[in-house]
Every structure is written in C-alpha cells, then in structure tokens.
Design an enzyme around this catalytic site. Structure first.
Site, PDB file in Angstrom:
ATOM      1  N   GLU A 450       0.823  -1.223   0.000  1.00  0.00           N
ATOM      2  CA  GLU A 450       0.000   0.000   0.000  1.00  0.00           C
ATOM      3  C   GLU A 450       0.854   1.268   0.000  1.00  0.00           C
ATOM      4  OE1 GLU A 450      -2.771  -0.597  -0.815  1.00  0.00           O
ATOM      5  OE2 GLU A 450      -3.172  -2.608  -0.097  1.00  0.00           O
ATOM      6  N   GLY A 451       1.995   1.192  -0.646  1.00  0.00           N
ATOM      7  CA  GLY A 451       2.930   2.316  -0.688  1.00  0.00           C
ATOM      8  C   GLY A 451       3.966   2.163   0.403  1.00  0.00           C
TER       9      GLY A 451
END
Length: 594
Positions: A450-451
């Site tokens: 998610e980053g």
C-alpha cells in the site's frame, strides 16, 4: 498468532468513551444519535468474541498450510478460513459501518476500527480477505456509475462478494506510470459518451494484461471477487495521466469464468494464509469506473482506506506482542534483579531494569498508537457525518495528513515492537510455539505494501505539508497544544507536558526551515522526509500519552490515573527525545547523501 490473544476491551472502551469522548460526538450527529456507549461496547465485545473464539484458532493453521491452486485454477484457503468467513458474513459484520442505502448498518467507523483491531490481532492473514471491502465500497460510491452501484454495492457491503486491488505489474511497482494493462471499448457509442464526459451507464470494457502481488485475487471464501484494475484505454497518453480504472469480476453473471486467471501464488516470508497472486486478464469483461484518464484519483480512494487498515495491522500486532511479552516476563524467573545476594532467589524477568524498559516501551507504543489510530477513525466519522460543512472539510484534511504518518509510523514501530517482544522472550521468542516469530514474518510486508513507508514520508512532506504551506500541520498542532496546556496545569503531568510542548515548538520551527531548504535545494525535503514523519509520529504519541493521563485523572479511578501518569512520564523521559532528534535532523539542510 496463537489463541492466547485477549482483546483489550477495557482499554479500548477507555479510549473511545473517556479519551476521545466519542459517545458525546454521536449525540450531535443525526446518523448516530441513538447510539450510546453501552451499545457500542456490546458491538466491540461481540466482534472480539468472534476474533478470539473463532478466528484465532485458525491463525497458526493458516500459517502452516498456506493457500494452494486447485486443478480448476481456483485458490483454496487454509482449513477453517471459509467457515469463519461464512460466520462473519452471517453475523452481518462486513456491513457494520457501511451506508444503509446499500444494506449497511451505518455505525461509526470508530467502532469498525476497534473490531478490526481484534480481527487483525487474532489472524492477520484471514482479515486481509475483507480488508479492501471498505475501500472498494468507497471507490464505487464516489466514482462508480449508478448502474454499477446498484448492481455491486449490496453484495460488497454484505460481504457476499469480496474485492481485490490490481495495480502492480512486473515493471510497474511504486511507479504506476509504467502500467501496461489495456482496456478496449466494447461499445463505440458508450466510448464516445465517456470521452465526452456524458452517459448515464458505465461503459463496458474488455481488459487484457497481467498484474502482480494481488492479494485475494480469487479464492473459495466467496463465489465472486471484483477486481479494481488500473489500465490504459486506446489513445491514452503515456504516464499516470493516461491511467483509467475498471471493475472486472472474476465470474460472469451466469457464473462462468470471465477470463481472469490466477497463474501463480507467491511463496512468501509470512502471511501464508493470504494468497498473493499473479493474475492474467484475457479479454475479461468489465466496466469503466469514473472518467477516462482519472484512474489514479479513483484508485486513491481505495488506497487511502487500505493504508489506514495497514496502520491498524501495526497496532494489532503490537498489542498481541505486548501481551505475550508481559505475560512471559511475569512468569519467567532468571538471575537477581537487585544485584548479587545469597539470600535472594531468581527474580521475575519483569523485575530486571533492562526488561522493564522494554516492557514499558511496548506499553507506551501500543497504548499511544491506539489513541492516535482511533482518533483518525473518529475524524473519518466527522468528515462523513458532521452537520457543519467546515467541520467536515477540516476533518477530511486532518485524515489526509494523518494517513501517511499512521501507515508508516505504526507499521515501522509495530515491527520493531514485535522484535522487542521477541527479545524479552529470549530464545523462546525465536521458536514457533510462542507465536512471535510468525508475527514478525506476517507484519514485515506492512512496511512495504500500500505504498512503502518511504513513499508515505514523501507524500507527507510534499503533498500534505508543503502543498498547503503547512496550514494542515499548524491546525493539527493547535489540537495537540490544547491538550498540552491542560496537562501543564496538572502537577503530575507538568514534566511530560513540557516535553510535548517542546516537540510542538520544534514542529512549528520546522515549517519555515523546510520551505527555505526547498528553495535552496529541491531535494532537501526528500532527504528530510523520513525524519519528519518519525518526528511527527512521536509527537502524536506524546499527545496521546497526555490525553490518556488527563482522561484517567478525571475518571475517578486513582490507580488508573497514577498508572497513566506514569506511562506519560516514561514516554516523555525515555521515548520522546527521539522526536526532538528527528525534528532537528529534518531541518538540517546541510546533510548530504553520498
């Protein structure tokens, strides 16, 4: 994790009812006016009972068995997963905080976060399957055409259908501008309407390409999985401006396959019970979500929701690891805590100063992060349901600022905290029987997906601080400083309040220094980003310790008040100096990278 997890219900209620005073907020919000503290507590308790009694026993099993692809190409989950998920859906839990228009119960996000904490602590891998539901619902609600909403939102809200987020490709990890997955129009008239910004129905597409690292792309928990696929339409420009978003089901309406193939499952360090899939789309039919070329804007609705859930993974693992460390340290007797003495027998590990420091560090991290994460959930509720438009806007801005901080700070210190708990157990922490080695393996990916945490830091400094010239950060500091002023008036909290006040002053001084550094060197904010995020994270924890101590002091329980004051003092003396070091490093424009 093993079934030894106990949901910290008393602590969770303390944060919700007394620190955040959420029940008072609910009375001012029409959608939640009938919700009281007792009902909210009952909801959390029932969710925790499911986590402890049904879910936790499947965790170690899932880690040992993992997932597999059967002869028909479907993903099979570990023993007990499907039954647990069926019970979860039967209980109506996926719909807890969803919009009643689509069958949701409309309860606060704050309650959903609290229940989520217990699920993640009981079985992180299983909870991953439903982890994207809220984000998928939010994305379709914000950007989907009305016909897509009517068709898919009721089943998503109920949990009868699950969702997957398909972004990554072999050549396009964090750099989504390199995405090559293609979409072709199935209806020329719909295509023309979409490109002209018209049309009432979602245009139909045919999707082809490959995606990598897709969690839960297909499985036996539900008959259908909806893929939100980032792709390029014909004639789209290069780069991120050419990306669009499509909804692609794994099955057609008649139940037949839709050209979505899971080619392989990744063999991973941890999260063995969560299938990480390599997916191939062969002329799979789907629909456009939102406008052509606006795929990233739509996808970030889902991604930001997922980032807050990842932050909760750090908190949940910290809670479980802290429980394990304190229980072991209370029972294990080794050496003499007070120095050599012929008369004294072996002391409990918890009596040794070096171990006490580790144990209190775990407590301070866990309890402080719970307050900050729950506060962010409370802000989500304000952003969605406050009657005053200005309050909704302010809350949404605050959530945007906190999201990268919580994702990166909670997962970083969650992982470090599990490692610290393992240190408390010594050699026993390294073996599977005690569960910490699985926690360490399972949580490590949270610092990446998610980053990555480095991307979160860049997002924080560039898009959340410098983009509005620090206005959002200054508004947050006002909230923190209000609590500091209240704590400074209490003799038992004055020392801790002074330490947090110094951190807030450092934060205010950092803003002009950061602007000046950027003018001299555009890369300066990027070099400062990681330090700035850590500094703000520790400052938020300092605020949380004070907020807990103030609430406890006003609550009439003398023992708890003394305990929370001790925790605030410990955090200020032993942990908060790290904030000041990071603030100083963040504004040191003279630092260079070789």
């Amino acid at each position: 994790m093993s079934p030894d997890y106990t949901a910290p219900l008393q602590e969770m209620r303390f944060v919700i009812d007394e620190v955040l005073r959420a029940p008072e907020d609910w009375t001012r919000r029409p959608a939640h006016a009938d919700l009281d503290a007792a009902t909210a507590a009952a909801v959390i308790e029932e969710g925790a009972r499911f986590a402890v009694e049904v879910l936790a026993p499947t965790d170690a099993v899932g880690d040992r068995q993992g997932c597999r692809i059967d002869a028909e190409g479907r993903v099979r989950t570990p023993e007990g997963y499907a039954a647990a998920y069926a019970a979860w859906v039967e209980g109506g839990w996926p719909a807890l905080a969803a919009d009643p228009r689509w069958g949701g119960q409309g309860l606060p996000q704050l309650l959903d976060f609290a229940v989520l904490e217990t699920l993640l602590a009981a079985n992180h891998a299983w909870t991953m399957f439903g982890g994207l539901l809220h984000g998928a619902v939010a994305t379709l609600s914000a950007h989907g055409a009305a016909d897509l909403q009517r068709r898919f939102l009721p089943d998503l809200v109920s949990g009868r259908t699950l969702a997957a987020m398909a972004l990554t490709e072999p050549q396009a990890g964090s750099d989504l501008s390199q995405v090559r997955c293609k979409g072709e129009w199935l209806d020329a008239a719909q295509a023309a309407d979409a490109l002209a910004g018209a049309g009432e129905h979602a245009p139909r597409l045919r999707v082809s390409g490959s995606k990598l690292f897709i969690s839960g792309a297909d499985h036996d928990l539900t008959p259908q999985t909806l893929h939100l696929v980032l792709l390029r339409l014909p004639g789209a420009p290069a780069g991120s401006a050419g990306l669009s978003l499509a909804l692609v089901p794994t099955r057609r309406e008649d139940g037949g396959p839709n050209g979505v193939h899971v080619d392989a499952l990744e063999h991973k360090l941890g999260l063995h019970g969560s299938p990480t899939c390599a997916v191939r789309y062969e002329a799979a039919e789907g629909w456009l979500i939102g406008a052509p070329g606006r795929g990233l804007a739509a996808m970030f609705v889902m991604m930001n929701a997922a980032r807050l859930q990842v932050a909760m993974q750090g908190l949940a693992h910290l809670e479980h690891a802290t429980q394990r460390a304190w229980a072991y340290a209370a029972e294990r007797r080794q050496g003499r805590a007070g120095g050599p003495s012929a008369a004294a027998g072996p002391a409990a590990l918890a009596e040794h100063p070096a171990v006490r420091r580790m144990l209190w560090t775990l407590r301070a991290l866990t309890e402080g992060l719970r307050v900050v994460c729950y506060r962010c959930a409370q802000l989500l509720d304000e952003a969605d349901g406050a009657e005053d438009a200005a309050q909704r806007t302010q809350a949404a801005t605050r959530v945007a600022l906190l999201t990268p901080v919580l994702k990166a700070f909670a997962t970083h210190h969650g992982f470090q905290g599990v490692s610290l708990a393992m240190q408390v157990l010594g050699g026993y922490g390294y073996v599977a029987e005690y569960g910490l080695e699985q926690q360490l393996r399972d949580l490590r990916i949270a610092l990446v997906y998610e980053g990555t945490n480095e991307i979160q830091a860049i997002d924080l400094v560039q898009r959340k601080i410098l983009a509005d010239d620090g206005a959002g950060l200054r508004a947050l500091l006002v909230e923190l400083e209000t609590t500091v002023a209240q704590a400074a008036a209490r003799p038992a909290l004055a020392e801790a309040a002074a330490a947090v006040a110094a951190c807030c002053a450092d934060a205010r001084a950092a803003l002009p220094a950061l602007r000046a550094a950027r003018e001299a060197d555009p890369q300066a904010p990027l070099r400062a980003a990681d330090d700035l995020l850590q500094a703000l994270g520790w400052t938020l924890l300092g605020w949380a310790w004070l907020a807990m101590a103030l609430a406890a002091a006003d609550g009439g329980d003398a023992a708890r008040a003394q305990d929370k004051a001790t925790l605030a003092r410990y955090g200020a003396q032993w942990l908060l100096p790290q904030a000041r070091l990071h603030w100083a490093a963040a504004v040191d424009g003279g630092r260079v990278l070789p």
